[in-house]
Write an enzyme that holds these catalytic residues in place. Structure first.
Site, PDB file in Angstrom:
ATOM      1  N   HIS A  13      43.187 -46.734 -58.763  1.00 29.91           N
ATOM      2  CA  HIS A  13      43.474 -45.472 -58.470  1.00 29.91           C
ATOM      3  C   HIS A  13      43.139 -45.020 -56.925  1.00 29.91           C
ATOM      4  CE1 HIS A  13      44.436 -41.442 -59.864  1.00 29.91           C
ATOM      5  NE2 HIS A  13      44.175 -40.656 -59.082  1.00 29.91           N
ATOM      6  N   SER A 225      38.643 -46.209 -56.552  1.00 34.56           N
ATOM      7  CA  SER A 225      38.568 -45.598 -55.140  1.00 34.56           C
ATOM      8  C   SER A 225      38.556 -44.230 -54.540  1.00 34.56           C
ATOM      9  CB  SER A 225      38.522 -46.312 -53.477  1.00 34.56           C
ATOM     10  OG  SER A 225      40.433 -46.379 -54.510  1.00 34.56           O
ATOM     11  N   ASN A 226      39.800 -43.851 -55.292  1.00 28.83           N
ATOM     12  CA  ASN A 226      40.775 -42.339 -55.044  1.00 28.83           C
ATOM     13  C   ASN A 226      40.644 -42.842 -53.659  1.00 28.83           C
ATOM     14  OD1 ASN A 226      41.905 -40.659 -56.233  1.00 28.83           O
ATOM     15  ND2 ASN A 226      40.707 -39.344 -54.525  1.00 28.83           N
ATOM     16  N   TRP A 227      41.061 -43.204 -52.999  1.00 27.95           N
ATOM     17  CA  TRP A 227      40.633 -43.802 -51.237  1.00 27.95           C
ATOM     18  C   TRP A 227      42.668 -42.907 -51.106  1.00 27.95           C
ATOM     19  CZ3 TRP A 227      44.708 -45.853 -48.426  1.00 27.95           C
ATOM     20  CH2 TRP A 227      44.702 -45.565 -46.590  1.00 27.95           C
ATOM     21  N   HIS A 229      41.131 -40.347 -50.583  1.00 28.56           N
ATOM     22  CA  HIS A 229      40.342 -39.031 -50.727  1.00 28.56           C
ATOM     23  C   HIS A 229      40.985 -38.081 -50.269  1.00 28.56           C
ATOM     24  CE1 HIS A 229      37.814 -42.590 -51.562  1.00 28.56           C
ATOM     25  NE2 HIS A 229      37.499 -42.597 -49.705  1.00 28.56           N
TER      26      HIS A 229
END
Length: 271
Positions: A13, A225-227, A229
């Site tokens: 993700h 990671s949800n990079w 953010h």
């Protein structure tokens, strides 16, 4: 790195953004975040595969996701947003481009909620897509029966994303465990900073739930990671390496971590 990252490790993700593409009304655009920047992150963390998730900012215009998958190559697939009125030709095109799921996002800025989920899934399931669901986990008891009725597999984002972290015997967490027990539910262990009240570096309140999930169904947990953010850019985004290293705490057994980082996502996303 405190943990060994296996070959084929997958980030399930993350998002791309481009300020040159106008954002949908009422959504948030955190800046421009590119394939090159993400490739640097992959190198740094030892990640090889990725699931690119459609950002809320672009509603059902999946251009950026499809373009990024193409540039990233065979180690990339994606999660798109489509309306129930989408035609077969478009679903065919997206599937060929590497899309394997539809994003149901019930929080602020999301386009597809539970009111349209059944209709949308009826359209995309025949193309092999699953549902990728993000909600405030405290709402799970309310929607559990509807989620259970989904055809095929479904994925719950961000360790359930309980906007107020709950205790393990809370009704909402028990609801998540029941969904996991269907054998069709996968959970992303990700983005603890979005909901934690105890905070970095350990995010103990979210971590407590993550550890129970890992013990409960290690074969259906994945990591993300949800990079970059998007909701936590200021004053500084969380440390990507430290987020990955949380797995040492949540899944102390190396074999289990290998499953979470490589084997489980390979099965779920068909790598």
């Amino acid at each position: 790195m405190k943990i060994t990252v296996p070959r084929g490790a997958t980030d399930t993700h993350m998002h791309f953004y481009d300020e040159k593409i106008p954002a949908a009304p009422g959504t948030f655009l955190p800046g421009t975040f590119t394939v090159e920047q993400y490739r640097d992150l992959q190198k740094r963390l030892g990640l090889e595969r990725v699931i690119v998730v459609q950002a809320n900012a672009y509603a059902d215009d999946n251009t950026l996701v499809v373009g990024a998958i193409k540039r990233l190559g065979k180690g990339a697939k994606g999660v798109a947003v489509v309306k129930a009125s989408v035609n077969d030709a478009e679903l065919e095109r997206l599937t060929k481009a590497g899309i394997c799921a539809v994003r149901i996002m019930t929080l602020h800025g999301g386009m597809l909620g539970f009111d349209v989920m059944d209709a949308v899934m009826a359209r995309v399931h025949p193309f092999g897509w699953h549902a990728n669901i993000q909600l405030d986990g405290r709402e799970l008891p309310k929607y559990e029966a509807q989620i259970q009725r989904l055809p095929g597999r479904f994925v719950i984002d961000h360790t359930g994303k309980f906007l107020e972290p709950v205790v393990p015997d809370h009704a909402a967490f028990k609801s998540l465990l029941r969904l996991v027990d269907t054998g069709r539910c996968w959970v992303k262990l990700s983005a603890p900073y979005e909901t934690s009240k105890t905070g970095a570096p350990k995010y103990e309140d979210v971590g407590r739930l993550a550890k129970i999930l890992v013990k409960h169904a290690p074969e259906r947990m994945v990591w993300a990671s949800n990079w970059p953010h998007p909701s936590a850019r200021k004053p500084a985004p969380p440390d990507d390496e430290a987020l990955l290293e949380l797995l040492a705490d949540w899944a102390p057994d190396e074999k289990t971590r290998k499953r979470i980082l490589r084997d489980n996502p390979a099965e779920l996303y068909g790598f």
